[in-house]
Design a protein around this motif. Sequence first.
Motif, PDB file in Angstrom:
ATOM      1  N   GLN A  50     -36.282 -33.928 -26.258  1.00 22.97           N
ATOM      2  CA  GLN A  50     -36.661 -33.006 -27.336  1.00 22.97           C
ATOM      3  C   GLN A  50     -35.410 -32.446 -28.010  1.00 22.97           C
ATOM      4  O   GLN A  50     -34.417 -32.139 -27.336  1.00 22.97           O
ATOM      5  CB  GLN A  50     -37.499 -31.854 -26.784  1.00 22.97           C
ATOM      6  N   ALA A  51     -35.469 -32.324 -29.328  1.00 25.82           N
ATOM      7  CA  ALA A  51     -34.357 -31.744 -30.086  1.00 25.82           C
ATOM      8  C   ALA A  51     -34.274 -30.248 -29.798  1.00 25.82           C
ATOM      9  O   ALA A  51     -35.282 -29.544 -29.838  1.00 25.82           O
ATOM     10  CB  ALA A  51     -34.560 -31.983 -31.575  1.00 25.82           C
ATOM     11  N   ARG A  52     -33.075 -29.793 -29.490  1.00 26.06           N
ATOM     12  CA  ARG A  52     -32.836 -28.370 -29.240  1.00 26.06           C
ATOM     13  C   ARG A  52     -31.553 -27.949 -29.945  1.00 26.06           C
ATOM     14  O   ARG A  52     -30.616 -28.750 -30.053  1.00 26.06           O
ATOM     15  CB  ARG A  52     -32.693 -28.089 -27.740  1.00 26.06           C
ATOM     16  N   PRO A  53     -31.475 -26.708 -30.418  1.00 25.14           N
ATOM     17  CA  PRO A  53     -30.222 -26.236 -31.036  1.00 25.14           C
ATOM     18  C   PRO A  53     -29.214 -25.833 -29.977  1.00 25.14           C
ATOM     19  O   PRO A  53     -29.556 -25.174 -28.995  1.00 25.14           O
ATOM     20  CB  PRO A  53     -30.679 -25.030 -31.866  1.00 25.14           C
ATOM     21  N   GLY A  54     -27.964 -26.242 -30.182  1.00 27.13           N
ATOM     22  CA  GLY A  54     -26.916 -25.925 -29.226  1.00 27.13           C
ATOM     23  C   GLY A  54     -25.872 -25.008 -29.817  1.00 27.13           C
ATOM     24  O   GLY A  54     -26.188 -24.084 -30.575  1.00 27.13           O
ATOM     25  N   LEU A  55     -24.611 -25.257 -29.479  1.00 31.01           N
ATOM     26  CA  LEU A  55     -23.506 -24.436 -29.959  1.00 31.01           C
ATOM     27  C   LEU A  55     -23.484 -24.407 -31.485  1.00 31.01           C
ATOM     28  O   LEU A  55     -23.538 -25.455 -32.129  1.00 31.01           O
ATOM     29  CB  LEU A  55     -22.188 -25.002 -29.418  1.00 31.01           C
ATOM     30  N   HIS A  56     -23.435 -23.206 -32.057  1.00 32.33           N
ATOM     31  CA  HIS A  56     -23.446 -22.990 -33.510  1.00 32.33           C
ATOM     32  C   HIS A  56     -24.707 -23.562 -34.169  1.00 32.33           C
ATOM     33  O   HIS A  56     -24.709 -23.856 -35.363  1.00 32.33           O
ATOM     34  CB  HIS A  56     -22.198 -23.588 -34.158  1.00 32.33           C
ATOM     35  N   TYR A 122     -37.605 -22.302 -33.960  1.00 35.38           N
ATOM     36  CA  TYR A 122     -37.396 -20.862 -33.803  1.00 35.38           C
ATOM     37  C   TYR A 122     -36.177 -20.370 -34.585  1.00 35.38           C
ATOM     38  O   TYR A 122     -36.003 -19.160 -34.757  1.00 35.38           O
ATOM     39  CB  TYR A 122     -37.189 -20.505 -32.329  1.00 35.38           C
ATOM     40  N   LEU A 123     -35.315 -21.270 -35.024  1.00 31.85           N
ATOM     41  CA  LEU A 123     -34.040 -20.862 -35.609  1.00 31.85           C
ATOM     42  C   LEU A 123     -34.193 -19.856 -36.741  1.00 31.85           C
ATOM     43  O   LEU A 123     -33.438 -18.888 -36.825  1.00 31.85           O
ATOM     44  CB  LEU A 123     -33.272 -22.097 -36.101  1.00 31.85           C
ATOM     45  N   THR A 129     -28.728 -10.633 -34.932  1.00 34.42           N
ATOM     46  CA  THR A 129     -28.213 -10.377 -33.589  1.00 34.42           C
ATOM     47  C   THR A 129     -28.702 -11.424 -32.611  1.00 34.42           C
ATOM     48  O   THR A 129     -27.925 -11.960 -31.804  1.00 34.42           O
ATOM     49  CB  THR A 129     -28.636  -8.976 -33.104  1.00 34.42           C
ATOM     50  N   GLN A 130     -29.988 -11.756 -32.652  1.00 42.86           N
ATOM     51  CA  GLN A 130     -30.533 -12.765 -31.746  1.00 42.86           C
ATOM     52  C   GLN A 130     -29.884 -14.131 -31.955  1.00 42.86           C
ATOM     53  O   GLN A 130     -29.674 -14.883 -31.001  1.00 42.86           O
ATOM     54  CB  GLN A 130     -32.047 -12.871 -31.935  1.00 42.86           C
ATOM     55  N   GLU A 200     -45.680 -18.854 -27.598  1.00 41.83           N
ATOM     56  CA  GLU A 200     -44.870 -19.206 -28.770  1.00 41.83           C
ATOM     57  C   GLU A 200     -44.124 -17.981 -29.285  1.00 41.83           C
ATOM     58  O   GLU A 200     -44.664 -16.871 -29.348  1.00 41.83           O
ATOM     59  CB  GLU A 200     -45.795 -19.730 -29.869  1.00 41.83           C
ATOM     60  N   PHE A 201     -42.857 -18.168 -29.654  1.00 37.97           N
ATOM     61  CA  PHE A 201     -42.096 -17.083 -30.274  1.00 37.97           C
ATOM     62  C   PHE A 201     -42.408 -17.057 -31.762  1.00 37.97           C
ATOM     63  O   PHE A 201     -42.269 -18.061 -32.458  1.00 37.97           O
ATOM     64  CB  PHE A 201     -40.596 -17.292 -30.065  1.00 37.97           C
ATOM     65  N   THR A 202     -42.826 -15.906 -32.257  1.00 35.50           N
ATOM     66  CA  THR A 202     -43.214 -15.791 -33.664  1.00 35.50           C
ATOM     67  C   THR A 202     -42.363 -14.782 -34.428  1.00 35.50           C
ATOM     68  O   THR A 202     -42.686 -14.411 -35.549  1.00 35.50           O
ATOM     69  CB  THR A 202     -44.697 -15.383 -33.786  1.00 35.50           C
ATOM     70  N   GLY A 203     -41.270 -14.336 -33.801  1.00 35.05           N
ATOM     71  CA  GLY A 203     -40.399 -13.369 -34.459  1.00 35.05           C
ATOM     72  C   GLY A 203     -40.515 -12.001 -33.819  1.00 35.05           C
ATOM     73  O   GLY A 203     -41.516 -11.685 -33.173  1.00 35.05           O
ATOM     74  N   SER A 204     -39.490 -11.177 -34.032  1.00 33.52           N
ATOM     75  CA  SER A 204     -39.451  -9.866 -33.398  1.00 33.52           C
ATOM     76  C   SER A 204     -39.905  -8.741 -34.310  1.00 33.52           C
ATOM     77  O   SER A 204     -39.868  -7.576 -33.929  1.00 33.52           O
ATOM     78  CB  SER A 204     -38.023  -9.569 -32.897  1.00 33.52           C
TER      79      SER A 204
END
Length: 214
Positions: A50-56, A122-123, A129-130, A200-204
């Motif tokens: 699965q594609a995931r975001p990493g460094l930067h 989720y990006l 801050t997150q 699921e994360f939907t934002g803070s």
Amino acid sequence: MIDRVRLHDRIQRSTDILVALVMLTLTAPLMLAVAALVAWRLGTPVLFRQARPGLHGRVFTMIKFRTMRDVDPDRGLITDADRMTRLGRILRATSVDELPTFLNILKGDMSLVGPRPLLVRYLHLYTPTQARRHEVRPGLTGLAQVRGRNALSWEDKFDLDVWYVDHRTLRLNLRILVETVTTVLRREGIAAEGQVTMPEFTGSRGRARGVARV
């Protein structure tokens, strides 16, 4: 401060490579056995990619052992709870499903310790801050994993992730690794209440957060 952080990150990367090589060598027989079990119970492929975001925020492909059946509405396999298998629950509870991820660590996509890599979608939901959780490589384990894992709220997880980014040291990494062993053995925080993993994360919703405490 900058020199200290750079030195830490260089030492951490060297440690990542050494530990990943050792773990891949030592667990090779176990991984072959697990691959055979997954192929028998779930079919192929045995690895979940699965594609995931990493460094930067750079996207990479994370690999783990499969723990769920494929989505199949005709068979009622739609939600994670429907698709999770008994074998998958055992692999997740023991974190054995994560063993192939040492390949990601060896390649430099991930680190032993750092914020866990989440979903690409989720990006755009993170607050500024997150989003700072991507200032370091994502980790196989992290501060949030030893402070509650999936039993934490998303906001509490992100607080801990950002606290780690600002306070990372080799001593803290060692402490997290030791506590990870305890967390896995006790099978703590494997899932959020009423969930197979996490909702699921939907934002803070712009909620202000306090300072994480460790």
